[in-house]
Design an enzyme around this catalytic site. Structure first.
Site, PDB file in Angstrom:
ATOM      1  N   CYS A 262     -11.899  68.741 113.483  1.00  0.00           N
ATOM      2  CA  CYS A 262     -12.557  70.093 113.733  1.00  0.00           C
ATOM      3  C   CYS A 262     -14.168  70.037 113.505  1.00  0.00           C
ATOM      4  O   CYS A 262     -14.913  70.229 114.235  1.00  0.00           O
ATOM      5  CB  CYS A 262     -11.761  71.318 112.994  1.00  0.00           C
ATOM      6  SG  CYS A 262      -9.967  71.304 113.822  1.00  0.00           S
TER       7      CYS A 262
HETATM    8  N1  LIG Z   1      -5.753  69.207 113.065  1.00  0.00           N
HETATM    9  C1  LIG Z   1      -6.081  70.025 112.411  1.00  0.00           C
HETATM   10  O1  LIG Z   1      -6.327  70.363 111.333  1.00  0.00           O
HETATM   11  C2  LIG Z   1      -6.407  71.334 113.308  1.00  0.00           C
HETATM   12  C3  LIG Z   1      -6.395  72.810 112.535  1.00  0.00           C
HETATM   13  C4  LIG Z   1      -6.839  73.740 113.629  1.00  0.00           C
HETATM   14  C5  LIG Z   1      -6.914  73.636 114.987  1.00  0.00           C
HETATM   15  N2  LIG Z   1      -6.896  72.290 115.541  1.00  0.00           N
HETATM   16  C6  LIG Z   1      -7.113  72.236 116.815  1.00  0.00           C
HETATM   17  O2  LIG Z   1      -5.995  72.025 117.611  1.00  0.00           O
HETATM   18  C7  LIG Z   1      -5.842  71.288 118.848  1.00  0.00           C
HETATM   19  C8  LIG Z   1      -4.849  70.323 118.584  1.00  0.00           C
HETATM   20  O3  LIG Z   1      -5.229  69.278 117.558  1.00  0.00           O
HETATM   21  P1  LIG Z   1      -4.369  68.419 116.927  1.00  0.00           P
HETATM   22  O4  LIG Z   1      -4.874  67.894 115.507  1.00  0.00           O
HETATM   23  O5  LIG Z   1      -2.911  68.939 116.765  1.00  0.00           O
HETATM   24  O6  LIG Z   1      -4.443  67.384 117.857  1.00  0.00           O
HETATM   25  P2  LIG Z   1      -3.122  65.893 117.828  1.00  0.00           P
HETATM   26  O7  LIG Z   1      -3.989  64.874 118.385  1.00  0.00           O
HETATM   27  O8  LIG Z   1      -2.582  65.654 116.370  1.00  0.00           O
HETATM   28  O9  LIG Z   1      -1.939  66.422 118.748  1.00  0.00           O
HETATM   29  C9  LIG Z   1      -2.038  66.519 120.030  1.00  0.00           C
HETATM   30  C10 LIG Z   1      -0.880  66.304 120.915  1.00  0.00           C
HETATM   31  O10 LIG Z   1      -0.890  66.585 122.007  1.00  0.00           O
HETATM   32  C11 LIG Z   1      -0.374  65.689 123.058  1.00  0.00           C
HETATM   33  N3  LIG Z   1      -0.964  65.997 124.264  1.00  0.00           N
HETATM   34  C12 LIG Z   1      -2.257  65.526 125.018  1.00  0.00           C
HETATM   35  N4  LIG Z   1      -2.206  66.027 126.271  1.00  0.00           N
HETATM   36  C13 LIG Z   1      -0.919  66.551 126.275  1.00  0.00           C
HETATM   37  C14 LIG Z   1      -0.806  67.295 127.570  1.00  0.00           C
HETATM   38  N5  LIG Z   1      -1.461  67.298 128.754  1.00  0.00           N
HETATM   39  N6  LIG Z   1       0.701  67.565 127.817  1.00  0.00           N
HETATM   40  C15 LIG Z   1       1.434  67.686 126.425  1.00  0.00           C
HETATM   41  N7  LIG Z   1       0.879  67.099 125.172  1.00  0.00           N
HETATM   42  C16 LIG Z   1      -0.246  66.500 125.493  1.00  0.00           C
HETATM   43  C17 LIG Z   1      -0.691  64.299 122.431  1.00  0.00           C
HETATM   44  O11 LIG Z   1      -0.018  63.278 123.073  1.00  0.00           O
HETATM   45  C18 LIG Z   1      -0.682  64.659 120.789  1.00  0.00           C
HETATM   46  O12 LIG Z   1       0.822  64.383 120.455  1.00  0.00           O
HETATM   47  C19 LIG Z   1      -7.422  70.800 118.852  1.00  0.00           C
HETATM   48  O13 LIG Z   1      -8.058  71.549 119.768  1.00  0.00           O
HETATM   49  C20 LIG Z   1      -7.948  70.944 117.406  1.00  0.00           C
HETATM   50  O14 LIG Z   1      -9.152  71.296 117.326  1.00  0.00           O
HETATM   51  C21 LIG Z   1      -6.659  71.375 114.739  1.00  0.00           C
END
Ligand SMILES: NC(=O)c1ccc[n+]([C@@H]2O[C@H](COP(=O)([O-])OP(=O)(O)OC[C@H]3O[C@@H](n4cnc5c(N)ncnc54)[C@H](O)[C@@H]3O)[C@@H](O)[C@H]2O)c1
Length: 420
Positions: A262
């Site tokens: 992030c």
């Molecule tokens: N990790 C954190 O601490 C955190 C905290 C707050 C917000 N976020 C935000 O949340 C969002 C997700 O982050 P994350 O860390 O969970 O990502 P991540 O990479 O851990 O997980 C994302 C998942 O989405 C899947 N994916 C990708 N494209 C897809 C699609 N078209 N259809 C279905 N599945 C799909 C991927 O295979 C993966 O399993 C981002 O925007 C991030 O900025 C993350």
């Protein structure tokens, strides 16, 4: 529109989506988890979690309440569909909304009247209305009348147990007041407090404000750490003293640099949107610049420590303790340790690392070493990330030369110890 919430669809089962799935499942709500990563879906279907905050036994305990799948048709019939896919940067450091738009298209192909769609991915203000809404409406249904659409930023802090999905207030902004109300009702099932704002844009911007607030303050404290290093003042003593002020000060600790998905990424999302209205977020970008270069300062500090011990970096054995971007997790995204390792290698150092959460660094051809053996062999040991499993104070005794970038040795003075 129906008010009963028997099942929820979650698109993207990563750091954000999987804890949400567990939270809804625990409340007895059936969860359909859609992910494009077939291997991950298979693991999850076998009850194996690869996210630290979601223990496999708790996931397995959901039983039939949790259905991981790669089949979008499974989203049919869900009361709500929450989008939790990545929002990374493209090559030119511009927002890459490809995952968000791909999921919106997928959802449009199965969307039903009465469903609620919520975007959770961190993004710039306007994404829900300008990017997601038109794609969902390709279904032939209209947002705000046939289906609800809202934005609700995820605030999860991986590896943290005091602030959870349940006790962290959830911000929600809907395309219409009814959209916001419905989204609030859905999150009310798993969150003690839901905070409704007037629009998706306000909710999107609030998430960026939270993250940029951290990024700016981390840059400030890291810049001051560089200054106090030159002035011969102990930054930790300074921060401990300032933090005794009961008002008007919030503690941020310096470190080896900023990491995670992030904080290093979000300022670029905001800067992109700002350019559309001829505005330059100079303050935000300055913070990014300082944060980007801070690992190089850390490399120079290690170089100096070796020099003082009469050793050049070239040919010296350097052990990096902790490579994940923060303690308690395996997440390597934008981890400063990776940058530090690359620079030390360029200078000719022989690198080993120890991290109980990261068994391998594939891109760098390294495997986590046995701590005792690696410490005994190293000319310099650097504490980059502190995991609870590692006894860092013991390193003061066993390392030939120890550089502590996390302040865990503060209060200790030793001839072989150098602190940020
Ligand atoms: N990790 C954190 O601490 C955190 C905290 C707050 C917000 N976020 C935000 O949340 C969002 C997700 O982050 P994350 O860390 O969970 O990502 P991540 O990479 O851990 O997980 C994302 C998942 O989405 C899947 N994916 C990708 N494209 C897809 C699609 N078209 N259809 C279905 N599945 C799909 C991927 O295979 C993966 O399993 C981002 O925007 C991030 O900025 C993350």
């Amino acid at each position: 529109m129906p008010t009963n919430i028997e099942s929820i669809g979650i698109v993207g089962l990563g750091y954000v989506g999987l804890p949400l799935a567990l939270a809804f499942g625990r409340e007895g709500v059936a969860v359909v988890g859609l992910d494009t990563d077939g291997a991950r879906v298979e693991r999850l279907a076998a009850g194996v979690s690869d996210i630290e905050d979601v223990p496999s036994d708790e996931l397995a305990a959901l039983g039939e309440l949790f259905t991981p799948t790669t089949d979008p048709a499974a989203l049919k019939g869900c009361a709500a569909i929450l989008i939790c896919v990545p929002t990374p940067l493209a090559n030119q450091r511009e927002p890459d909304l490809g995952y968000v738009t791909a999921s919106a298209r997928t959802i449009a192909s199965v969307l039903e009247a009465g469903q609620t769609v919520v975007l959770e991915s961190t993004t710039y203000p306007g994404t829900t209305r300008e990017e997601v809404l038109p794609l969902l409406e390709e279904s032939g249904l209209s947002a705000g009348t046939d289906f609800h659409l809202a934005y609700s930023p995820e605030r999860i802090d991986p590896g943290r147990s005091d602030h959870t999905v349940a006790n962290t207030p959830k911000v929600v902004g809907g395309i219409t007041p009814a959209c916001a109300e419905r989204a609030a009702e859905i999150y009310g099932l798993i969150c003690e407090e839901v905070v409704t704002v007037s629009s998706p844009e306000a909710a999107e911007m609030s998430k960026l404000l939270e993250n940029i607030f951290r990024s700016v303050n981390i840059a400030l404290v890291n810049e001051l750490a560089q200054l106090t290093d030159r002035l011969g003042i102990d930054i930790w003593e300074v921060i401990d003293a300032a933090a005794t002020k009961p008002f008007g000060f919030m503690r941020f600790d310096p470190g080896p640099g900023m990491g995670g998905h992030c904080l290093p990424v979000d300022p670029f999302y905001l800067a992109f949107k700002a350019r559309e209205v001829d505005f330059y977020t100079e303050f935000v970008e300055l913070a990014g610049k300082i944060n980007q270069s801070h690992p190089l300062f850390c490399v120079r500090k290690m170089e100096r420590a070796l020099n003082d011990a009469g050793k050049p970096v070239k040919g010296s054995k350097v052990l990096i303790v902790g490579v994940a971007y923060k303690g308690g997790v395996a997440d390597l995204r934008e981890a400063p340790a990776l940058k530090i390792i690359r620079h030390l290698r360029e200078l000719g150092a022989e690198i080993s690392y120890h991290d109980p959460h990261v068994p391998q660094l594939r891109g760098l051809g390294l495997e986590s070493a046995d701590l005792g053996e690696a410490v005994a062999a190293a000319d310099l040991v650097a504490i980059i990330t502190t995991h609870p499993e590692v006894d860092h104070l013991a390193l003061v005794e066993s390392a030939a030369l120890l550089v502590d970038f996390r302040g865990v040795t503060r209060g200790i003075e030793a001839p072989n110890l150098v602190r940020l």
